[in-house]
Design a protein around this motif. Structure first.
Motif, PDB file in Angstrom:
ATOM      1  N   ASN A 153     -10.255  10.556  11.999  1.00 54.07           N
ATOM      2  CA  ASN A 153     -10.280  11.468  10.860  1.00 54.07           C
ATOM      3  C   ASN A 153     -10.573  10.675   9.589  1.00 54.07           C
ATOM      4  O   ASN A 153     -10.046   9.579   9.389  1.00 54.07           O
ATOM      5  N   GLY A 154     -11.392  11.235   8.765  1.00 56.47           N
ATOM      6  CA  GLY A 154     -11.773  10.552   7.540  1.00 56.47           C
ATOM      7  C   GLY A 154     -13.180  10.922   7.134  1.00 56.47           C
ATOM      8  O   GLY A 154     -13.831  11.769   7.756  1.00 56.47           O
ATOM      9  N   LEU A 155     -13.633  10.276   6.076  1.00 54.17           N
ATOM     10  CA  LEU A 155     -14.906  10.636   5.463  1.00 54.17           C
ATOM     11  C   LEU A 155     -15.699   9.394   5.120  1.00 54.17           C
ATOM     12  O   LEU A 155     -15.170   8.456   4.520  1.00 54.17           O
ATOM     13  N   ILE A 156     -16.962   9.392   5.507  1.00 45.97           N
ATOM     14  CA  ILE A 156     -17.913   8.384   5.058  1.00 45.97           C
ATOM     15  C   ILE A 156     -18.752   9.023   3.953  1.00 45.97           C
ATOM     16  O   ILE A 156     -19.284  10.118   4.128  1.00 45.97           O
ATOM     17  N   ALA A 157     -18.881   8.333   2.824  1.00 48.96           N
ATOM     18  CA  ALA A 157     -19.610   8.883   1.678  1.00 48.96           C
ATOM     19  C   ALA A 157     -20.446   7.794   1.027  1.00 48.96           C
ATOM     20  O   ALA A 157     -20.170   6.597   1.187  1.00 48.96           O
ATOM     21  N   PRO A 158     -21.472   8.174   0.275  1.00 53.45           N
ATOM     22  CA  PRO A 158     -22.262   7.168  -0.447  1.00 53.45           C
ATOM     23  C   PRO A 158     -21.389   6.365  -1.395  1.00 53.45           C
ATOM     24  O   PRO A 158     -20.442   6.885  -1.995  1.00 53.45           O
ATOM     25  N   LEU A 171      -8.363  11.161   0.500  1.00 56.05           N
ATOM     26  CA  LEU A 171      -9.195  10.438  -0.450  1.00 56.05           C
ATOM     27  C   LEU A 171      -8.627   9.083  -0.844  1.00 56.05           C
ATOM     28  O   LEU A 171      -8.861   8.578  -1.950  1.00 56.05           O
ATOM     29  N   ASP A 172      -7.886   8.470   0.073  1.00 54.95           N
ATOM     30  CA  ASP A 172      -7.485   7.080  -0.116  1.00 54.95           C
ATOM     31  C   ASP A 172      -8.607   6.195   0.418  1.00 54.95           C
ATOM     32  O   ASP A 172      -9.167   6.469   1.496  1.00 54.95           O
ATOM     33  N   LEU A 173      -8.931   5.138  -0.297  1.00 53.47           N
ATOM     34  CA  LEU A 173     -10.018   4.264   0.126  1.00 53.47           C
ATOM     35  C   LEU A 173      -9.578   3.382   1.286  1.00 53.47           C
ATOM     36  O   LEU A 173      -8.555   2.701   1.210  1.00 53.47           O
ATOM     37  N   GLN A 174     -10.366   3.393   2.352  1.00 52.06           N
ATOM     38  CA  GLN A 174     -10.108   2.538   3.499  1.00 52.06           C
ATOM     39  C   GLN A 174     -10.945   1.266   3.449  1.00 52.06           C
ATOM     40  O   GLN A 174     -10.460   0.178   3.726  1.00 52.06           O
ATOM     41  N   ALA A 232      -8.956  -2.061   2.672  1.00 50.00           N
ATOM     42  CA  ALA A 232      -7.614  -1.831   2.142  1.00 50.00           C
ATOM     43  C   ALA A 232      -6.548  -2.469   3.016  1.00 50.00           C
ATOM     44  O   ALA A 232      -5.504  -2.913   2.517  1.00 50.00           O
ATOM     45  N   GLU A 233      -6.787  -2.522   4.311  1.00 46.60           N
ATOM     46  CA  GLU A 233      -5.804  -3.094   5.228  1.00 46.60           C
ATOM     47  C   GLU A 233      -5.518  -4.554   4.896  1.00 46.60           C
ATOM     48  O   GLU A 233      -4.394  -5.032   5.070  1.00 46.60           O
ATOM     49  N   ASP A 234      -6.518  -5.259   4.383  1.00 49.19           N
ATOM     50  CA  ASP A 234      -6.307  -6.658   3.981  1.00 49.19           C
ATOM     51  C   ASP A 234      -5.281  -6.758   2.863  1.00 49.19           C
ATOM     52  O   ASP A 234      -4.416  -7.628   2.861  1.00 49.19           O
ATOM     53  N   ASP A 235      -5.374  -5.843   1.893  1.00 50.30           N
ATOM     54  CA  ASP A 235      -4.393  -5.830   0.793  1.00 50.30           C
ATOM     55  C   ASP A 235      -3.007  -5.488   1.302  1.00 50.30           C
ATOM     56  O   ASP A 235      -2.013  -6.047   0.842  1.00 50.30           O
ATOM     57  N   ARG A 236      -2.953  -4.541   2.246  1.00 48.72           N
ATOM     58  CA  ARG A 236      -1.643  -4.167   2.807  1.00 48.72           C
ATOM     59  C   ARG A 236      -1.007  -5.339   3.542  1.00 48.72           C
ATOM     60  O   ARG A 236       0.206  -5.559   3.446  1.00 48.72           O
TER      61      ARG A 236
END
Length: 394
Positions: free
Chosen positions: A51-56, A370-373, A385-389
């Protein structure tokens, strides 16, 4: 990742419409295609995100700083790299590093840095936006009035000689300090000319549009306003089919009601697009910084001089998109276009802003909330984002 791979998601937005249960094919640094997941070739390397969204990827045409760097204070390649990396953390895959009004020697150093950044293909660097010094003191905003001045023949010759060497060239000028013939020469040499920091009457703007100006810098801010008998630059920008208008959607620079009115009123095919006007504070815990020898204070989402004058913005592009979607009620697809499709058109970039086949593989992956992955530039992951986590929990 191999040079050709697929990323699958519950939704892919190509810049115009959504594709459900789709796959984005990345072919090197370019978009290969968008297709149903069911039609992926057997054996293709696949990155599923569920689940999620790919966008420009987002495109920001006005970025003064980020990651603790203000370009005026550090006009070098390292500064440009830091600014681009800081904004990639918020979904921006291409940006115009902006130099605000300063002395000529700083402009020259900044242009040299832009030339080197373009030659080095710094990820995310699109070009330089020179915002001043050829503005109006009456609408100076945070620009130092002692540094504002008319454009001379030497200034114009310098700009013409360096056009095309520091990425895409963009400049903000005011009619009070620049003549239509000077704008015509800037446009002929490749500049995208934006009108801003001006107290000009609406009728005076026509000559500059005819000369080739195609943008308005941070609509409503530091310009003549829309009145009942004098429409000002705001009226010219909203009523002109040729003028693309940047908008800072942080709720401080422009009231939400005013933003809704502007979005409803704008005449096309030019559009209103989002800019951050971000300063060095983005991606940091900084409480302030120095600008042309003056202290700028960071409080409650605002950046101000000591007298309360807004001094740029403390917002990233993803937050602007959220604001337009959640506070202004714009459909998600339109909010995303305002940060990708429309700025690409405004600056004349034909390879970015959408995910059609053959476009640059600049995109971001968002959760349904709308959280950036992750952010991808030229087919490579520029931020996850996982790197920051992981760092935060270490």
């Amino acid at each position: 990742m191999t040079s050709v791979f697929a990323i699958t998601a519950s939704r892919v937005f190509d810049g115009q419409s959504f594709h459900q249960d789709a796959a984005l094919i990345v072919d090197g640094a370019k978009v290969g295609a968008i297709m149903p997941q069911s039609k992926l070739p057997a054996g293709m390397k696949t990155l599923p995100i569920g689940n999620g969204l790919i966008a420009p990827g987002f495109i920001d045409l006005q970025v003064n700083g980020g990651g603790g760097v203000l370009f005026n204070n550090q006009p070098d390649v390292a500064g440009i790299e830091t600014i681009c990396a800081a904004h990639a953390r918020f979904g921006t895959t291409a940006l115009m590093v902006t130099l605000i009004t300063d002395v000529a020697v700083i402009r020259n150093i900044a242009v040299d840095a832009g030339c080197k950044a373009a030659a080095n293909a710094v990820p995310g660097f699109l070009g330089l936006h020179l915002e001043g010094p050829h503005l109006s003191v009456a609408r100076k905003g945070t620009h130092d009035p002692s540094l504002i001045r008319p454009m001379t023949e030497d200034d114009l010759a310098y700009l013409e000689n360096h056009a095309g060497h520091f990425g895409l060239p963009m400049i903000t000028v005011a009619p009070e300090s620049v003549a239509p013939d000077q704008v015509r020469r800037l446009v002929a040499s490749g500049y995208r000319v934006s009108l801003g920091h001006t107290d000009s009457e609406c009728a005076a703007i026509d000559a500059y549009v005819e000369a080739g100006a195609t943008l308005v810098t941070h609509l409503f801010n530091a310009m003549s306003q829309l009145g009942n008998r004098e429409p000002g630059l705001v009226g010219a920008g909203l009523s002109s089919a040729q003028l693309h208008c940047g908008l800072i959607a942080d709720g401080f620079h422009v009231d939400p009601v005013t933003m809704r009115v502007a979005l409803a009123a704008k005449q096309g095919p030019a559009h209103i697009f989002l800019v951050t006007d971000a300063m060095s504070t983005i991606g940091t815990n900084s409480t302030g910084f120095d600008l042309n020898g003056r202290a700028v204070y960071r409080r409650d989402g605002r950046l101000t001089l000591a007298d309360g004058t807004l001094a740029g913005a403390d917002i990233d592009m993803l937050s602007c998109v959220r604001f337009v979607h959640e506070r202004l009620g714009q459909p998600l697809e339109e909010a995303l276009r305002m940060a990708s499709v429309y700025p690409a058109k405004a600056i004349g970039v034909t390879t970015k802003g959408n995910l059609a086949s053959g476009q640059d593989a600049d995109f971001l992956i968002l959760s349904d909330d709308l959280d950036l992955q992750s952010t991808w530039i030229a087919g490579a992951c520029a931020y996850e984002a996982e790197d920051d986590r992981r760092k935060a929990s270490a």
